[in-house]
Design a protein around this motif. Sequence first.
Motif, PDB file in Angstrom:
ATOM      1  N   GLY A 251     -19.053  79.636  53.668  1.00  0.00           N
ATOM      2  CA  GLY A 251     -19.028  79.985  52.250  1.00  0.00           C
ATOM      3  C   GLY A 251     -20.326  79.625  51.556  1.00  0.00           C
ATOM      4  O   GLY A 251     -20.744  80.298  50.602  1.00  0.00           O
ATOM      5  N   LYS A 252     -20.988  78.541  52.022  1.00  0.00           N
ATOM      6  CA  LYS A 252     -22.281  78.173  51.435  1.00  0.00           C
ATOM      7  C   LYS A 252     -23.335  79.249  51.703  1.00  0.00           C
ATOM      8  O   LYS A 252     -24.235  79.473  50.878  1.00  0.00           O
ATOM      9  N   LEU A 253     -23.219  79.928  52.863  1.00  0.00           N
ATOM     10  CA  LEU A 253     -24.158  81.026  53.155  1.00  0.00           C
ATOM     11  C   LEU A 253     -23.917  82.188  52.200  1.00  0.00           C
ATOM     12  O   LEU A 253     -24.871  82.827  51.726  1.00  0.00           O
ATOM     13  N   GLU A 257     -26.444  84.029  49.279  1.00  0.00           N
ATOM     14  CA  GLU A 257     -26.704  85.474  49.208  1.00  0.00           C
ATOM     15  C   GLU A 257     -26.162  86.089  47.917  1.00  0.00           C
ATOM     16  O   GLU A 257     -26.225  87.305  47.721  1.00  0.00           O
ATOM     17  N   GLY A 258     -25.563  85.246  47.056  1.00  0.00           N
ATOM     18  CA  GLY A 258     -25.065  85.747  45.770  1.00  0.00           C
ATOM     19  C   GLY A 258     -23.682  86.340  45.822  1.00  0.00           C
ATOM     20  O   GLY A 258     -23.208  86.917  44.828  1.00  0.00           O
ATOM     21  N   ASP A 259     -22.969  86.253  46.976  1.00  0.00           N
ATOM     22  CA  ASP A 259     -21.611  86.785  47.088  1.00  0.00           C
ATOM     23  C   ASP A 259     -20.644  85.694  46.649  1.00  0.00           C
ATOM     24  O   ASP A 259     -20.036  84.993  47.468  1.00  0.00           O
ATOM     25  N   TYR A 260     -20.464  85.548  45.316  1.00  0.00           N
ATOM     26  CA  TYR A 260     -19.694  84.433  44.786  1.00  0.00           C
ATOM     27  C   TYR A 260     -18.215  84.522  45.122  1.00  0.00           C
ATOM     28  O   TYR A 260     -17.571  83.511  45.419  1.00  0.00           O
ATOM     29  N   ASP A 261     -17.658  85.717  45.080  1.00  0.00           N
ATOM     30  CA  ASP A 261     -16.219  85.860  45.341  1.00  0.00           C
ATOM     31  C   ASP A 261     -15.878  85.471  46.774  1.00  0.00           C
ATOM     32  O   ASP A 261     -14.884  84.771  47.028  1.00  0.00           O
ATOM     33  N   ALA A 265     -13.558  82.226  48.018  1.00  0.00           N
ATOM     34  CA  ALA A 265     -12.383  82.366  48.887  1.00  0.00           C
ATOM     35  C   ALA A 265     -12.503  81.460  50.109  1.00  0.00           C
ATOM     36  O   ALA A 265     -11.518  80.813  50.528  1.00  0.00           O
ATOM     37  N   LYS A 266     -13.697  81.385  50.690  1.00  0.00           N
ATOM     38  CA  LYS A 266     -13.870  80.545  51.884  1.00  0.00           C
ATOM     39  C   LYS A 266     -13.759  79.060  51.537  1.00  0.00           C
ATOM     40  O   LYS A 266     -13.205  78.271  52.303  1.00  0.00           O
ATOM     41  N   HIS A 267     -14.253  78.671  50.377  1.00  0.00           N
ATOM     42  CA  HIS A 267     -14.090  77.276  49.963  1.00  0.00           C
ATOM     43  C   HIS A 267     -12.619  76.951  49.725  1.00  0.00           C
ATOM     44  O   HIS A 267     -12.162  75.829  50.000  1.00  0.00           O
ATOM     45  N   ASN A 268     -11.864  77.943  49.217  1.00  0.00           N
ATOM     46  CA  ASN A 268     -10.425  77.729  49.032  1.00  0.00           C
ATOM     47  C   ASN A 268      -9.730  77.434  50.360  1.00  0.00           C
ATOM     48  O   ASN A 268      -8.851  76.577  50.450  1.00  0.00           O
ATOM     49  N   VAL A 269     -10.135  78.170  51.399  1.00  0.00           N
ATOM     50  CA  VAL A 269      -9.575  77.918  52.735  1.00  0.00           C
ATOM     51  C   VAL A 269      -9.874  76.487  53.173  1.00  0.00           C
ATOM     52  O   VAL A 269      -9.003  75.758  53.677  1.00  0.00           O
ATOM     53  N   GLN A 290     -17.387  75.046  45.027  1.00  0.00           N
ATOM     54  CA  GLN A 290     -16.895  75.924  43.966  1.00  0.00           C
ATOM     55  C   GLN A 290     -17.536  75.570  42.622  1.00  0.00           C
ATOM     56  O   GLN A 290     -17.786  76.453  41.788  1.00  0.00           O
ATOM     57  N   ALA A 291     -17.803  74.246  42.424  1.00  0.00           N
ATOM     58  CA  ALA A 291     -18.488  73.851  41.195  1.00  0.00           C
ATOM     59  C   ALA A 291     -19.880  74.485  41.128  1.00  0.00           C
ATOM     60  O   ALA A 291     -20.331  74.928  40.052  1.00  0.00           O
ATOM     61  N   GLU A 292     -20.576  74.561  42.262  1.00  0.00           N
ATOM     62  CA  GLU A 292     -21.892  75.206  42.294  1.00  0.00           C
ATOM     63  C   GLU A 292     -21.786  76.688  41.934  1.00  0.00           C
ATOM     64  O   GLU A 292     -22.660  77.248  41.255  1.00  0.00           O
ATOM     65  N   ILE A 293     -20.718  77.329  42.434  1.00  0.00           N
ATOM     66  CA  ILE A 293     -20.532  78.749  42.110  1.00  0.00           C
ATOM     67  C   ILE A 293     -20.393  78.922  40.603  1.00  0.00           C
ATOM     68  O   ILE A 293     -21.000  79.827  39.991  1.00  0.00           O
TER      69      ILE A 293
END
Length: 674
Positions: A251-253, A257-261, A265-269, A290-293
Amino acid sequence: MRLNYIRIALLPAFAVILYSCEEKIDSFTAADKLEKIAQLNSALAPCSDLSIPDSVTACATTTCRQVLQEHQAAAIIFDIWINYAWANALSAHYGEKAIALIDQTLPKTEDYPLLFERAQLLSLRSYINTRSSNRQLAVYDAYQAADIYMELGLHSAAAVSYLNIANVQYNAGNHQIAIENALQSTTLYSESHHLSRGDSLRWLNAYNTIGMSYAALQDYTRAAEYYHHGMNLAEKLHHALWAGIITGNMGKLDLSEGDYDEAWAKHNVNIRVGLKFNELASAGLALMGQAEILEHKGMLYPAKIYYDSAWALMRKERRPEIWIIYFQKISTWYEMVKQYDSANASYKRYIAFRDSTQGVPASQLLRLQNQIQFEKQVSLLRAENDLKKSNLKTSYVIILSFIAILILLSLLFFSLRRNYRNIHALNDALERKVKERTNELVRLNKELDTYLYRASHDVRRPILSIIGLGRLAGLARDESERQAIQQKIDITAHDMDRMLSKIRMAYELDKFEDVQHVDISAYLSSLLARLGKSNPEVKFNLSITNPVILRLSVSLLDVIFINLIENACTFRNPVDPQVNLTVICRSDHVQVSVKDNGIGIDPKHLETIFSPYTRYSERSVGSGLGLHLTQKAVHKLKGNITVESTLYLGSEFRIEIPLRIDVDTEPRASETMR
């Protein structure tokens, strides 16, 4: 010469014995040891939870015996394994004790058959130093262990060491070095045909470390590649926790790349899996992701809620290396919202935790890595050079053999000549020692003859007194007269007993060998209590500024202090007699003063006061040996005795005895005894 021939003849026998010992030690193969050590490590887990060190080591001893009961290991192996079990069990709560035990055991593992044990001890010390943030030592031990495992063909064990090095280097910020070592670990795992589930999980860990290192270097393509390798292994092993952790890292990758959604979702997992398996630090890191997002979306105050939730989870686990990330991120957040005081406070906490966990700068670990690689290159170059030299030796073997024989013959000749000189020197030394002993025996015999001659006269006088008093008792007319005579007989007999005691001391002075640890305070207190019974009118004062324990003969102390204190009582002041003992502990010796307020000593007698058979007062009732024996006993203890006296005011004897043992020097209150 004959001894040398015997040694040469016995060499084959010694070789057979050594071969037998080596075979016995090495009969337990490295693969067997690896299996046994895994059983031992698992079985030691309950021992680590005990709170008392003695209980931990007792439990570890029993466990180790149970694991090794089916194998008849050599005594040295058994001792090393017991020490390893102790250190392993102690490492959970008593890391310093465990490292001290490992340091004590490692010198016993220098022989080749014990290389596996050496590698295990190094690996354990590396693990303990990693936990206590001694990273440089941890990495160095891990490299040594890895080299030994590779030499023994235990590739999976070597892979563990390389993985540990990679994780330490990653935490230190040496990401490229972390990648190199983690790749070494994955290569070894991929070449192994029989991996346990634990090995597979460590293989997965290595892929994850490589992915995180590439991500830190902003090489997101390679990071994703190794994350996928790790995810494949996690799915193959059905390991939901690792699958969730790697998903969160991927999810950090997506965030980069700017794909926040997708990142959200990956951080939620990762959060769900972390909470399910009680991996609170992992869940906290995902919440910070998620806070960074939210920060990237400009939603600063909602991001603070996620940071607070992350800290609420992460603080429950004592992992300062994770807290560093939180305080760094939250400090940046406070700067964004212009709360500079809070930003400064958080940054200080970040610096504090960073300094406490890193142990050594990353640059030092980098230099260590380069040093180890350089040493390996030097070793390879030496091996290559040795091979070339070996090829060149073939054409010169005859010449070199001839030279070698000449050298050996020369060495043999010089060895025989040196042995002859050594034997001659030993004979001279022995003759000198015999001569010294003979002179000493002659001196002692002369001294003993003098003692016996004087003793015959000294003993005869009280015996004649007792005989005369006995006759007077027969002529006594009333009971009071007989009691007075009986009292004089008792006093005379007591004086004769003291005289014989001095003669016995003189005879046995050179034979005292009862060396033990003596508490000077307890000894003097007991002695004064004993002598106080026979001298009730004398007041004894004992003052000790520092408690002292010496290693010496109690019998020699008796000779010194009984004679000095009895003299002080004999020549006491008739009005308020006092004897003061003072003990002072110096840096290299203990000083004891025996001071009285008696009749004193005429200055003209002070130079000869320690000579045998000297009497300078009409009160003298003994043999004149007391102070002479005292001086001999003090000198036997490598000490010194001096005297100061003023006529009719008293005398003070000072004894200095070198310290044998350093002890605690807490001050103690003075004691007064009667």
